[in-house]
Design a protein around this motif. Structure first.
Motif, PDB file in Angstrom:
ATOM      1  N   VAL A   3       0.850  -1.187   0.000  1.00  0.00           N
ATOM      2  CA  VAL A   3       0.000   0.000   0.000  1.00  0.00           C
ATOM      3  C   VAL A   3       0.887   1.237   0.000  1.00  0.00           C
ATOM      4  N   ARG A   4       0.517   2.205  -0.808  1.00  0.00           N
ATOM      5  CA  ARG A   4       1.210   3.493  -0.797  1.00  0.00           C
ATOM      6  C   ARG A   4       0.568   4.377   0.250  1.00  0.00           C
ATOM      7  N   GLY A   5       1.366   4.848   1.194  1.00  0.00           N
ATOM      8  CA  GLY A   5       0.855   5.748   2.222  1.00  0.00           C
ATOM      9  C   GLY A   5       1.427   7.132   2.035  1.00  0.00           C
ATOM     10  N   GLU A   6       1.066   8.024   2.938  1.00  0.00           N
ATOM     11  CA  GLU A   6       1.573   9.389   2.868  1.00  0.00           C
ATOM     12  C   GLU A   6       3.070   9.440   3.140  1.00  0.00           C
ATOM     13  N   SER A  27      -1.212  -5.743  -4.784  1.00  0.00           N
ATOM     14  CA  SER A  27      -0.830  -4.374  -5.134  1.00  0.00           C
ATOM     15  C   SER A  27      -1.708  -3.826  -6.249  1.00  0.00           C
ATOM     16  N   GLU A  28      -1.769  -2.505  -6.316  1.00  0.00           N
ATOM     17  CA  GLU A  28      -2.455  -1.846  -7.424  1.00  0.00           C
ATOM     18  C   GLU A  28      -1.516  -1.660  -8.619  1.00  0.00           C
ATOM     19  N   LEU A  29      -0.250  -1.928  -8.423  1.00  0.00           N
ATOM     20  CA  LEU A  29       0.757  -1.731  -9.475  1.00  0.00           C
ATOM     21  C   LEU A  29       1.116  -3.036 -10.169  1.00  0.00           C
ATOM     22  N   ASP A  30       1.691  -2.906 -11.351  1.00  0.00           N
ATOM     23  CA  ASP A  30       2.262  -4.074 -12.029  1.00  0.00           C
ATOM     24  C   ASP A  30       3.530  -4.481 -11.286  1.00  0.00           C
ATOM     25  N   TRP A  52       2.237 -12.376  -7.382  1.00  0.00           N
ATOM     26  CA  TRP A  52       1.951 -10.940  -7.417  1.00  0.00           C
ATOM     27  C   TRP A  52       0.530 -10.817  -7.937  1.00  0.00           C
ATOM     28  N   ILE A  53      -0.369 -10.301  -7.116  1.00  0.00           N
ATOM     29  CA  ILE A  53      -1.762 -10.151  -7.504  1.00  0.00           C
ATOM     30  C   ILE A  53      -2.054  -8.663  -7.632  1.00  0.00           C
ATOM     31  N   LYS A  54      -2.355  -8.258  -8.860  1.00  0.00           N
ATOM     32  CA  LYS A  54      -2.685  -6.858  -9.120  1.00  0.00           C
ATOM     33  C   LYS A  54      -4.194  -6.677  -8.995  1.00  0.00           C
ATOM     34  N   VAL A  55      -4.587  -5.673  -8.213  1.00  0.00           N
ATOM     35  CA  VAL A  55      -6.007  -5.390  -7.978  1.00  0.00           C
ATOM     36  C   VAL A  55      -6.284  -3.929  -8.283  1.00  0.00           C
TER      37      VAL A  55
END
Length: 148
Positions: A3-6, A27-30, A52-55
């Motif tokens: 997850v990308r946080g601040e 992850s949301e990324l490739d 790696w599961i992209k969502v």
């Protein structure tokens, strides 16, 4: 879950967690270019290569995965959810006091503390991550089962 946080981007820690034996990444990324070599680290330990599961939405996927991992504890409990702009903490304490007065163990998360029966811990964040919430609900479910 990457997850990308601040302040931090968990993707930076992917190599470390895979090296420590994580089964994969959500992850949301490739996946990065070096992913195949990272994923194969598991093979050397006799495990399947890491996935790696992209969502589309990592927080939603994390919530669904956490509920599944903990066997959907919310389905076994009586729950109260409180939303709104003002008064949530006060309302939560008032609502929690009712079953507590009847001798029932209560689990509660809020901006001040996380409670599980008599255990109280300072809240680390305003809203717990889905993984923390599901773990707390499972612990609460075990408390109820132990009383029966």
């Amino acid at each position: 879950m990457a997850v990308r946080g601040e302040l931090f981007d968990a993707h930076k820690f992917v190599p470390q967690v895979i090296e420590q034996g994580a089964a994969g990444v959500l992850s949301e990324l490739d996946p990065p270019e070096e992913w195949s070599s990272l994923a194969e680290l598991q093979s050397g330990r006799g495990l399947a290569p890491a996935a790696w599961i992209k969502v589309d939405n990592v927080r939603r996927a994390m919530a669904l995965a956490a509920a599944e991992v903990h066997h959907h504890p919310s389905r076994e409990l009586q729950l109260v959810g409180i939303t709104g702009t003002n008064g949530k903490t006060t309302t939560a304490y008032l609502v929690a006091s009712i079953p507590e007065a009847a001798g029932e163990p209560v689990a509660m998360t809020g901006t001040v503390e996380y409670r599980l029966g008599q255990d109280r811990n300072k809240a680390g964040r305003t809203t717990p991550e889905a993984t923390d919430m599901q773990r707390l609900l499972r612990q609460r479910s075990r408390l109820v089962a132990a009383r029966q």
